[in-house]
Scaffold this active site. Structure first.
Site, short mmCIF file in Angstrom:
data_model
loop_
_atom_site.label_atom_id
_atom_site.label_comp_id
_atom_site.label_asym_id
_atom_site.label_seq_id
_atom_site.Cartn_x
_atom_site.Cartn_y
_atom_site.Cartn_z
N HIS A 52 1.52 5.39 -2.15
CA HIS A 52 1.02 6.45 -3.04
C HIS A 52 2.21 7.04 -3.79
O HIS A 52 2.80 8.03 -3.39
CB HIS A 52 0.28 7.53 -2.25
CG HIS A 52 -1.00 7.03 -1.66
ND1 HIS A 52 -2.23 7.20 -2.24
CD2 HIS A 52 -1.22 6.31 -0.53
CE1 HIS A 52 -3.16 6.62 -1.49
NE2 HIS A 52 -2.57 6.08 -0.45
N ASP B 169 2.42 3.28 2.87
CA ASP B 169 1.41 4.28 2.56
C ASP B 169 2.01 5.58 2.03
O ASP B 169 1.71 5.99 0.91
CB ASP B 169 0.53 4.56 3.80
CG ASP B 169 -0.82 5.18 3.44
OD1 ASP B 169 -1.09 5.37 2.24
OD2 ASP B 169 -1.61 5.48 4.35
N HIS C 150 0.85 -1.21 0.00
CA HIS C 150 0.00 0.00 0.00
C HIS C 150 0.87 1.25 0.00
O HIS C 150 1.49 1.60 1.01
CB HIS C 150 -0.93 0.02 1.22
CG HIS C 150 -1.91 1.15 1.18
ND1 HIS C 150 -3.27 0.95 1.08
CD2 HIS C 150 -1.74 2.50 1.19
CE1 HIS C 150 -3.88 2.12 1.04
NE2 HIS C 150 -2.97 3.08 1.11
N GLN D 66 -9.57 9.32 -5.17
CA GLN D 66 -9.25 10.01 -3.91
C GLN D 66 -10.38 10.92 -3.43
O GLN D 66 -10.68 10.96 -2.24
CB GLN D 66 -7.97 10.85 -4.11
CG GLN D 66 -7.63 11.79 -2.98
CD GLN D 66 -7.01 11.09 -1.78
OE1 GLN D 66 -5.89 10.63 -1.83
NE2 GLN D 66 -7.76 11.01 -0.69
N GLU E 110 -11.21 4.38 6.90
CA GLU E 110 -10.03 5.05 7.46
C GLU E 110 -10.52 6.23 8.29
O GLU E 110 -10.33 7.40 7.97
CB GLU E 110 -9.09 5.52 6.34
CG GLU E 110 -7.75 6.03 6.89
CD GLU E 110 -6.83 6.60 5.82
OE1 GLU E 110 -7.21 6.63 4.64
OE2 GLU E 110 -5.71 7.02 6.17
N HIS F 276 -9.27 1.80 0.14
CA HIS F 276 -9.15 2.52 1.40
C HIS F 276 -10.50 2.35 2.08
O HIS F 276 -11.52 2.78 1.53
CB HIS F 276 -8.89 4.00 1.16
CG HIS F 276 -7.50 4.31 0.69
ND1 HIS F 276 -7.01 3.89 -0.51
CD2 HIS F 276 -6.50 5.00 1.29
CE1 HIS F 276 -5.76 4.31 -0.64
NE2 HIS F 276 -5.42 4.99 0.44
ZN LIG Z 1 -3.38 5.14 1.24
#
Ligand SMILES: [Zn+2]
Length: 429
Positions: free
Chosen positions: A59, A309, A57, A152, A213, A210
């Site tokens: 970005h 992440d 995971h 996102q 969260e 996701h």
């Molecule tokens: Zn993430």
């Protein structure tokens, strides 16, 4: 004649001082002693030889953008998302590729050769998608990079979110993402999970969302994700990332939820560095930890793997591409300090993550790809404690990165002359 023999290696499963031989880029033998020659030999006496680290995971489109166009003042998840929204229109393909390639260099130096990255599909220009596809191709000789289509700003919440995500998948992204807790309502979140699982089923793709969260104990999207996984026959192909709300949920409810997740064979991906940093921000004291129920999920037979992440981006100003740092934090926040616990944590950043990513021929067994990292530590527990130097990083039998061991010369009267923290400070029995 072998291409490579690594001599006297310590393995993560506890075997000590074994030889590993490589032929045709594969592991040809792992034996107590191999009486043969090789083009290259590496002496690994007292050193841990592990399969490379795996980050399920990340970005990659945001990494190394810290400070662009400004810093995150509150340090919260939500300011991070709005800050990324400010940066997004300014992104160029060239800058995205340049930052991602720099991060991949760092990853290689840390023995991290498998990465799953979420790619933001919210901007209909999809410059992030174009850039990450180029990066996936460029790093192919040394890093396996999987790309998740990640809405996102919300699949339904963002204008054009549905079309953009589908367009990104048409362009060649590998996995269907989602962010149900960020949709406008619980119902929109539920509907997004269902729609995204249907897309995955229709296209024959995995899912990685996701999910929950938040610190909201009533966030229920992982329940929906597990139920839709079973409904669409996606068992084993679906990952739930973060799942921080599970930390705050009612225990009775969780006793029903975890078996459903197990039935759906959900791959669980907590992100310990980011979760401990971003969750619990609305609490005074006592303050929640924002870490999902790692031990309970592992005990229920779920595949738990940890992600990094973020590194130096709108959400997280720290990070070094080191999965041992991730595991080190996991030991603390999941309170898994026993010897067996630490072995499970090491698995979570290697073999479990490989399972989450569906990697083939990964691991230390005959016939697997000859991919290794040799560490300046004796075993996985010492590796997690010391986050030591990666002495050699090897891909398909070829050394692709090497570092000298960190050995400090002491200038004290009457004390040993040097310190090798990977050898001199291990417990003596
Ligand atoms: Zn993430």
């Amino acid at each position: 004649m072998f291409e490579l023999i690594i001599r006297k290696a310590n393995l993560p499963d506890g075997r000590i001082g074994v030889d590993i031989a490589v032929k045709d880029k594969k592991i040809a033998a792992i034996e107590p002693q191999i009486n043969a020659a090789a083009e290259t030999e590496i002496d690994a006496t007292g050193r841990l030889v592990a399969p490379p680290f795996v980050d399920p995971h990340f970005h990659m489109d945001a990494t190394l953008s810290l400070g662009l166009p400004r810093l995150n003042v509150s340090g919260t998840l939500l300011e991070g998302i709005s800050l990324w929204g400010e940066l997004r229109p300014l992104l160029t393909k060239e800058a995205l590729v340049e930052r991602a390639l720099r991060y991949c260099d760092l990853a290689v130096s840390q023995g991290l050769l498998f990465i799953r990255s979420h790619v933001d599909t919210s901007d209909p220009r999809l410059v992030t998608v174009e850039a990450m596809i180029e990066v996936r191709e460029k790093v192919k000789p040394y890093i396996d990079l999987q790309l998740v289509a990640f809405p996102q700003d919300g699949y339904y919440r963002a204008e054009g979110g549905v079309e953009s995500l589908n367009h990104a998948l048409d362009m060649g992204l590998d996995i269907v993402g989602g962010i149900p807790h960020f949709e406008r309502t619980m119902e929109d979140g539920r509907a997004s999970v269902e729609a995204l699982c249907r897309i995955a089923a229709d296209r024959g793709l995995p899912v990685d969302m996701h999910c929950d969260e938040t610190d909201d104990p009533m966030s229920r999207h992982i329940e929906t994700l597990a139920a839709q996984t079973v409904r669409f026959g996606l068992q084993g192909r679906v990952a739930g990332s973060h799942l921080t709300s599970m930390h705050s949920m009612d225990n009775y409810y969780v006793s029903k939820l975890i078996p459903l997740m197990a039935e759906a064979q959900i791959n669980v991906i907590p992100n310990p560095l980011i979760n401990i940093m971003l969750q619990g921000r609305h609490d005074t004291y006592p303050k929640r930890r924002g870490m999902t129920r790692v031990r309970e999920l592992m005990d229920a037979g779920l595949n738990v793997s940890f992600g990094h992440d973020c590194v130096m981006d709108p959400w997280y100003s720290m990070g070094s591409g080191d999965m041992l740092e991730v595991g080190h934090m996991a030991i603390h926040v999941a309170q898994m300090a026993g010897i067996a616990d630490k072995g499970r944590i090491f698995d979570a950043i290697t073999v479990n993550s490989a399972k989450t990513m569906g990697l083939k021929d990964y691991g230390l067994a005959k016939g697997c790809n000859a991919d290794f990292v040799i560490l300046q530590a004796a075993d996985p527990i010492e590796a997690l404690r010391l986050k030591p130097t990666r002495l050699y990083v090897i891909r398909r039998g070829k050394v692709i990165a090497q570092s000298k061991p960190r050995i400090t010369e002491l200038l004290l009267d009457g004390r040993p002359a040097t310190v090798d923290s990977g050898r001199d400070f291990v417990p003596r029995t």
